[in-house]
Design a protein around this motif. Sequence first.
Motif, PDB file in Angstrom:
ATOM      1  N   SER A 159       0.893  -1.203  -0.153  1.00 15.46           N
ATOM      2  CA  SER A 159       0.203  -0.073  -0.005  1.00 15.46           C
ATOM      3  C   SER A 159       0.715   1.114   0.028  1.00 15.46           C
ATOM      4  O   SER A 159       0.302   2.378  -0.366  1.00 15.46           O
ATOM      5  N   HIS A 191      -1.151   0.666  10.481  1.00 10.02           N
ATOM      6  CA  HIS A 191      -0.355  -0.480  10.594  1.00 10.02           C
ATOM      7  C   HIS A 191      -0.405  -1.405   9.168  1.00 10.02           C
ATOM      8  O   HIS A 191      -1.497  -1.159   8.449  1.00 10.02           O
ATOM      9  N   LEU A 231      -5.059   0.112  15.453  1.00  9.38           N
ATOM     10  CA  LEU A 231      -5.652  -0.792  16.548  1.00  9.38           C
ATOM     11  C   LEU A 231      -4.490  -1.708  16.846  1.00  9.38           C
ATOM     12  O   LEU A 231      -4.563  -2.138  17.978  1.00  9.38           O
ATOM     13  N   GLU A 232      -3.856  -1.962  15.820  1.00  7.62           N
ATOM     14  CA  GLU A 232      -2.603  -2.917  15.902  1.00  7.62           C
ATOM     15  C   GLU A 232      -1.379  -2.018  16.109  1.00  7.62           C
ATOM     16  O   GLU A 232      -0.938  -0.912  15.707  1.00  7.62           O
ATOM     17  N   LYS A 237      -8.872   6.706   2.145  1.00  3.62           N
ATOM     18  CA  LYS A 237      -9.652   5.468   1.451  1.00  3.62           C
ATOM     19  C   LYS A 237     -11.001   5.492   1.512  1.00  3.62           C
ATOM     20  O   LYS A 237     -11.588   5.518   2.709  1.00  3.62           O
TER      21      LYS A 237
HETATM   22  C1  LIG Z   1      -5.238  -1.316   4.950  1.00  3.90           C
HETATM   23  S1  LIG Z   1      -4.434  -1.321   6.691  1.00  3.90           S
HETATM   24  C2  LIG Z   1      -3.344   0.238   6.618  1.00  3.90           C
HETATM   25  C3  LIG Z   1      -2.137  -0.086   5.863  1.00  3.90           C
HETATM   26  C4  LIG Z   1      -1.432   1.010   6.085  1.00  3.90           C
HETATM   27  N1  LIG Z   1      -1.663   2.316   5.251  1.00  3.90           N
HETATM   28  C5  LIG Z   1      -0.021   0.694   5.608  1.00  3.90           C
HETATM   29  O1  LIG Z   1       0.488   1.256   4.636  1.00  3.90           O
HETATM   30  O2  LIG Z   1       0.942  -0.060   6.167  1.00  3.90           O
HETATM   31  C6  LIG Z   1      -5.926  -0.639   7.555  1.00  3.90           C
HETATM   32  C7  LIG Z   1      -5.898  -0.251   8.837  1.00  3.90           C
HETATM   33  O3  LIG Z   1      -7.014   0.402   9.633  1.00  3.90           O
HETATM   34  C8  LIG Z   1      -6.996  -0.115  10.998  1.00  3.90           C
HETATM   35  N2  LIG Z   1      -8.097   0.296  11.577  1.00  3.90           N
HETATM   36  C9  LIG Z   1      -9.435  -0.039  11.327  1.00  3.90           C
HETATM   37  N3  LIG Z   1     -10.039   0.523  12.201  1.00  3.90           N
HETATM   38  C10 LIG Z   1      -9.601   1.330  12.829  1.00  3.90           C
HETATM   39  C11 LIG Z   1      -9.844   2.326  14.191  1.00  3.90           C
HETATM   40  N4  LIG Z   1     -10.981   2.212  14.481  1.00  3.90           N
HETATM   41  N5  LIG Z   1      -8.835   2.893  14.559  1.00  3.90           N
HETATM   42  C12 LIG Z   1      -7.562   2.682  14.372  1.00  3.90           C
HETATM   43  N6  LIG Z   1      -7.403   1.902  13.310  1.00  3.90           N
HETATM   44  C13 LIG Z   1      -8.185   1.191  12.557  1.00  3.90           C
HETATM   45  C14 LIG Z   1      -6.663  -1.658  10.824  1.00  3.90           C
HETATM   46  O4  LIG Z   1      -6.302  -1.977  12.142  1.00  3.90           O
HETATM   47  C15 LIG Z   1      -5.753  -1.710   9.673  1.00  3.90           C
HETATM   48  O5  LIG Z   1      -4.428  -1.984  10.277  1.00  3.90           O
END
Ligand SMILES: C[S@@+](CC[C@H](N)C(=O)[O-])C[C@H]1O[C@@H](n2cnc3c(N)ncnc32)[C@H](O)[C@@H]1O
Length: 238
Positions: A27, A53, A76-77, A156
């Motif tokens: 990504s 994450h 979250l992670e 996104k």
């Molecule tokens: C597609 S991944 C992001 C990838 C990141 N942009 C990268 O390049 O490494 C989407 C992320 O959104 C996070 N996410 C989803 N809901 C969330 C929330 N309520 N608060 C914080 N993070 C959240 C997920 O844990 C996930 O890691």
Amino acid sequence: MADRWADSHRRDSWRKMAKNSGYRARSAFKLIQIQKKFNLIREGDNVLDVGSHPGGWSQVSVEFAGDDGYVVGVDLEPCEPVDGCVFIVGDITDLETQKRTIEAFSDSMINTVVSDISPNLTGNWSRDQIISLQLVASVFDFSLPLLCPGGNFVTKIFQGEGIEKLIQLVKPRFSSVKRYSPEASRNSSSEVYLICKNHVPWKNTGASILSELNTIYNSEEEEVNEKSAIGFRLHKAK
Ligand SMILES: C[S@@+](CC[C@H](N)C(=O)[O-])C[C@H]1O[C@@H](n2cnc3c(N)ncnc32)[C@H](O)[C@@H]1O
């Protein structure tokens, strides 16, 4: 069948490129391509990376913001450390996480918000799409009061019901709002990025984007609504 093969081949090649270039996720190339076209992150910027994450967008943000920049990633992670970036583990719609995020910027304003956030998918497409849009609306509600005049925002979104409404709600807050699909994400049919440039806070009505968006849905998403309302109140009080 041939299309599916081509999509998976393309995905694999971005993955390989990410591995070879040191980025944690393919990504990362989406943000690089967005940045090259729209120049959202400027040298010295304070950048908020929401849904960070494993850290690919944070790595790219640090590169473009440079030595004088500062990047805060929230997810979250937990993420492995990235030089020049502070990571916060928590739910961005949660009041405590929002407080920690504001503190991480030491009361300075944010110049650019980059958000690749996507919720845990339930497998029910229309429900997932609504939850995702509500999450995006919550990110707007939380971060717009912290975004400086002239600031930029990319997020996104997944195509489907509610997109036009969200765009209509966001448009008055920026000089320009466009949809864009970077080459690195063209294999994902439903994913698109909303590019918002030049924040014009004086045009903000103060209304919650999430509450307005929810008027088109049934009231079954009360929980998300309530959480975001708390976050929104925090910023109104600041
Ligand atoms: C597609 S991944 C992001 C990838 C990141 N942009 C990268 O390049 O490494 C989407 C992320 O959104 C996070 N996410 C989803 N809901 C969330 C929330 N309520 N608060 C914080 N993070 C959240 C997920 O844990 C996930 O890691």
